[in-house]
Design an enzyme around this catalytic site. Structure first.
Site, PDB file in Angstrom:
ATOM      1  N   TRP A 174      13.742  37.632  55.009  1.00  0.00           N
ATOM      2  CA  TRP A 174      13.641  38.931  55.109  1.00  0.00           C
ATOM      3  C   TRP A 174      12.182  39.556  54.920  1.00  0.00           C
ATOM      4  O   TRP A 174      11.882  40.572  55.275  1.00  0.00           O
ATOM      5  CB  TRP A 174      14.329  39.388  53.752  1.00  0.00           C
ATOM      6  CG  TRP A 174      14.074  38.725  52.322  1.00  0.00           C
ATOM      7  CD1 TRP A 174      14.649  37.804  51.832  1.00  0.00           C
ATOM      8  CD2 TRP A 174      12.598  38.937  51.641  1.00  0.00           C
ATOM      9  NE1 TRP A 174      13.857  37.381  50.815  1.00  0.00           N
ATOM     10  CE2 TRP A 174      12.590  37.955  50.493  1.00  0.00           C
ATOM     11  CE3 TRP A 174      11.520  39.746  51.863  1.00  0.00           C
ATOM     12  CZ2 TRP A 174      11.697  37.963  49.530  1.00  0.00           C
ATOM     13  CZ3 TRP A 174      10.293  39.658  50.982  1.00  0.00           C
ATOM     14  CH2 TRP A 174      10.308  38.769  49.864  1.00  0.00           C
ATOM     15  N   ASN A 175      11.174  38.858  54.624  1.00  0.00           N
ATOM     16  CA  ASN A 175       9.699  39.320  54.668  1.00  0.00           C
ATOM     17  C   ASN A 175       9.368  39.650  56.023  1.00  0.00           C
ATOM     18  O   ASN A 175       8.435  40.453  56.019  1.00  0.00           O
ATOM     19  CB  ASN A 175       8.905  38.227  53.831  1.00  0.00           C
ATOM     20  CG  ASN A 175       8.780  36.824  54.450  1.00  0.00           C
ATOM     21  OD1 ASN A 175       9.689  36.564  55.302  1.00  0.00           O
ATOM     22  ND2 ASN A 175       7.898  36.062  54.001  1.00  0.00           N
ATOM     23  N   LYS A 198      21.065  33.579  62.176  1.00  0.00           N
ATOM     24  CA  LYS A 198      21.659  34.021  60.917  1.00  0.00           C
ATOM     25  C   LYS A 198      20.644  34.814  60.181  1.00  0.00           C
ATOM     26  O   LYS A 198      19.750  34.067  59.492  1.00  0.00           O
ATOM     27  CB  LYS A 198      22.214  32.920  59.936  1.00  0.00           C
ATOM     28  CG  LYS A 198      23.264  33.405  58.893  1.00  0.00           C
ATOM     29  CD  LYS A 198      22.755  34.051  57.847  1.00  0.00           C
ATOM     30  CE  LYS A 198      21.711  33.481  57.143  1.00  0.00           C
ATOM     31  NZ  LYS A 198      21.422  34.497  55.768  1.00  0.00           N
ATOM     32  N   GLY A 252      11.901  29.843  55.105  1.00  0.00           N
ATOM     33  CA  GLY A 252      12.483  30.217  53.672  1.00  0.00           C
ATOM     34  C   GLY A 252      11.999  29.150  52.722  1.00  0.00           C
ATOM     35  O   GLY A 252      10.931  28.689  52.678  1.00  0.00           O
ATOM     36  N   GLU A 274       9.933  25.834  58.175  1.00  0.00           N
ATOM     37  CA  GLU A 274       8.715  26.401  57.585  1.00  0.00           C
ATOM     38  C   GLU A 274       8.823  26.898  56.407  1.00  0.00           C
ATOM     39  O   GLU A 274       9.713  27.817  55.931  1.00  0.00           O
ATOM     40  CB  GLU A 274       8.355  27.625  58.677  1.00  0.00           C
ATOM     41  CG  GLU A 274       6.731  28.070  58.530  1.00  0.00           C
ATOM     42  CD  GLU A 274       7.110  29.550  57.596  1.00  0.00           C
ATOM     43  OE1 GLU A 274       6.604  29.150  56.339  1.00  0.00           O
ATOM     44  OE2 GLU A 274       7.414  30.667  58.037  1.00  0.00           O
ATOM     45  N   CYS A 308       4.562  33.848  53.217  1.00  0.00           N
ATOM     46  CA  CYS A 308       4.655  32.375  52.808  1.00  0.00           C
ATOM     47  C   CYS A 308       3.164  31.828  52.687  1.00  0.00           C
ATOM     48  O   CYS A 308       2.753  31.087  52.257  1.00  0.00           O
ATOM     49  CB  CYS A 308       5.554  31.691  53.726  1.00  0.00           C
ATOM     50  SG  CYS A 308       5.034  31.979  55.682  1.00  0.00           S
ATOM     51  N   GLU A 406       4.937  29.239  43.932  1.00  0.00           N
ATOM     52  CA  GLU A 406       4.543  30.367  44.645  1.00  0.00           C
ATOM     53  C   GLU A 406       5.116  31.702  43.914  1.00  0.00           C
ATOM     54  O   GLU A 406       6.336  31.764  43.972  1.00  0.00           O
ATOM     55  CB  GLU A 406       5.100  30.054  46.041  1.00  0.00           C
ATOM     56  CG  GLU A 406       4.719  31.083  47.117  1.00  0.00           C
ATOM     57  CD  GLU A 406       5.405  30.838  48.318  1.00  0.00           C
ATOM     58  OE1 GLU A 406       4.872  31.049  49.364  1.00  0.00           O
ATOM     59  OE2 GLU A 406       6.444  30.345  48.275  1.00  0.00           O
TER      60      GLU A 406
END
Length: 506
Positions: A174-175, A198, A252, A274, A308, A406
């Protein structure tokens, strides 16, 4: 302290704004060139994280629907319409897609801000950044070269060619709801693959808008399919186990990435991951402190810290510690917080309640372990339920969650260090290795540290490192494979060796 803008006006207009964008706002999923509902017409809500209001509904698709999308992608891949296209043809289609995205930058940005909460100027920036991948891979489509290798035998020729792997499943977060799709799909389509996307359940509208433009660009039906759902686990499992899906690309969390990697093993699929990071940001005594503060602001607070490659642990050397912390505090407290639809806003909300609880919990954990909160460290309910104050915490101990995990939020964790070996040791003391940053004006130090940081990407005197031309990816538990650059094609092609024998040259 923090300045927040009046959000009442923008909130009351967000639904009407979405209606004004109706040509791009889709309420159906795209499968086999058709805009369809889910089985049983099930839907789920899409909410604006700034206000909590419902801004749309999309199909809540199940495993059967996802299988239909896989079947469509396979059929399209095997069709004469797609397989007969030359590299130049695919390049031209991607160029048309790029042009349409460029022409609709404002509309896409408004959709993105409405469903993700990021400031409108950042959304516009993401459209440009994400679209750069479409342009890049439109060009790379014509540069997927083979080889002719000198043979050790006189009457043979060794030929090497690259061919598309087939259907690729793309699972995106979503980011960056546009860029993570174009970075993957651009490469896949350039190689000649077909895809099933997706998108995150938090940001499906941006994905559908971009797919609509792909359709308008003339990309054949079934080449791009978009499955919307809030039941990610069973559909992800289908992607892993379906023999018709030959590759999976996922951006993700490390935990989900490991699960996908594990579940794909039986089919020996091509997997590009990633995953999460724990990026160090090192400020040496030799640094230009003003530039380091500027880089820290860019790296940490873009998208409310929800990236990320966002700097997670700030290591600052004794000689510049006080100066850096003082200047950073001044900049952080000047940030404008509010609904992202206002052009003046710099910090929007966290994406959802789960992320809000995580950030709040990490800060409280650090507090309980005697870390020092020098600014922020609290929710901002007067602005909205998902807003959290930009925060600086010093004296963060190695046992704190902010140090080891994180945070994915607007929280700066600062740790003091004495010398270069200590900084390197602490920076590398993590199982993650996506990005790292450091500031130094010492050329010898620059080369030493850049080589010794255990990460896939290093920003030297720079807080913004992503570009379509550069390979994006991590080491250790931050992933496998690379996206962007000429290497971004690699996960979507197989290498075939052809031995031509019994040739006569006389």
């Amino acid at each position: 302290m923090w300045r927040h803008l009046n959000t009442i006006t923008t909130r009351t207009s967000s639904i009407s704004r979405m209606r004004s964008l109706s040509a791009l706002v889709q309420s159906k999923a795209l499968v086999n060139g058709n805009w369809i509902d889910a089985s049983g017409s099930a839907t789920f809500e899409v909410r604006n994280p700034s206000s909590g209001e419902v801004i749309g509904h999309v199909p809540n698709m199940n495993v059967s629907d996802a299988q239909d999308a896989i079947n469509a992608a396979k059929q399209a891949y095997e069709s004469k319409e797609w397989r007969s296209l030359t590299a130049k043809d695919r390049s031209n289609l991607l160029k048309k897609w790029h042009k349409l995205i460029e022409q609709h930058t404002q509309e896409i940005a408004e959709i993105m801000t409405a469903e993700s909460g990021k400031p409108i100027n950042e959304s516009k920036g993401e459209v440009a950044y994400g679209n750069a991948f479409v342009e890049w891979f439109a060009e790379e489509a014509r540069r997927i070269y083979g080889e002719i290798i000198p043979s050790p035998v006189a009457n043979r020729e060794i030929i090497v060619m690259k061919q598309p792997i087939g259907v690729a499943a793309l699972i995106t977060p979503w980011n960056f709801p546009l860029a993570m799709i174009t970075r993957k799909a651009g490469a896949a389509l350039a190689a000649g693959c077909t895809v099933v996307v997706k998108p995150s359940e938090d940001t499906p509208l941006t994905a559908l808008a971009v797919a609509k433009l792909a359709e308008e660009a003339g990309i054949p039906g079934g080449v791009i399919n978009v499955v919307t759902t809030n039941k990610a686990a069973p559909i992800g499992d289908l992607f892993c186990k379906s023999p018709d899906v030959r590759g999976i690309s996922f951006t993700g969390s490390t935990e989900v990435g490991k699960l996908l990697f594990r579940n794909s093993a039986d089919g020996i699929k091509r997997v590009c991951l990633e995953l999460g990071g724990n990026a160090p940001f090192i400020v040496f005594d030799s640094a230009n402190v003003e530039k380091a503060v500027e880089g820290a602001m860019a790296s940490k607070f873009r998208n409310c810290g929800q990236t990320c490659v966002s700097a997670n642990r700030f290591f600052v050397q004794d000689g510049v510690y006080e100066k850096f912390v003082s200047q950073l505090k001044e900049r952080v407290e000047a940030l404008k917080i509010g609904d992202g639809q206002s052009c003046d806003v710099q910090i929007g909300p966290l994406i959802n309640q789960m992320q809000f609880k995580k950030v709040s919990g990490f800060v409280e954990d650090a507090r309980s372990k005697k870390a020092n909160v020098i600014t922020g460290g609290k929710p901002l309910p007067s602005i909205g339920p998902l807003f959290y104050a930009p925060t600086i915490i010093t004296d963060v101990p190695p046992t704190a969650q902010l140090y080891t995990e994180e945070v994915f939020g607007p929280v700066v964790s600062i740790i003091r260090f004495k010398d270069e070996p200590e900084a390197i040791q602490k920076a590398n003391d993590t199982r993650r290795g996506l990005a790292g940053y450091f500031y130094s004006e010492n050329l010898q130090q620059v080369f030493r540290v850049a080589k010794r940081l255990e990460v896939g990407m290093v920003g030297v005197n720079e807080g913004m490192i992503s570009a379509a031309e550069a390979p994006f990816g991590g080491v250790k538990e931050s992933g496998v494979g690379r996206e962007g650059s000429k290497h971004g094609i690699d996960d979507y092609v197989d290498i075939k060796y052809i031995c031509m024998g019994n040739l006569k040259y006389d």
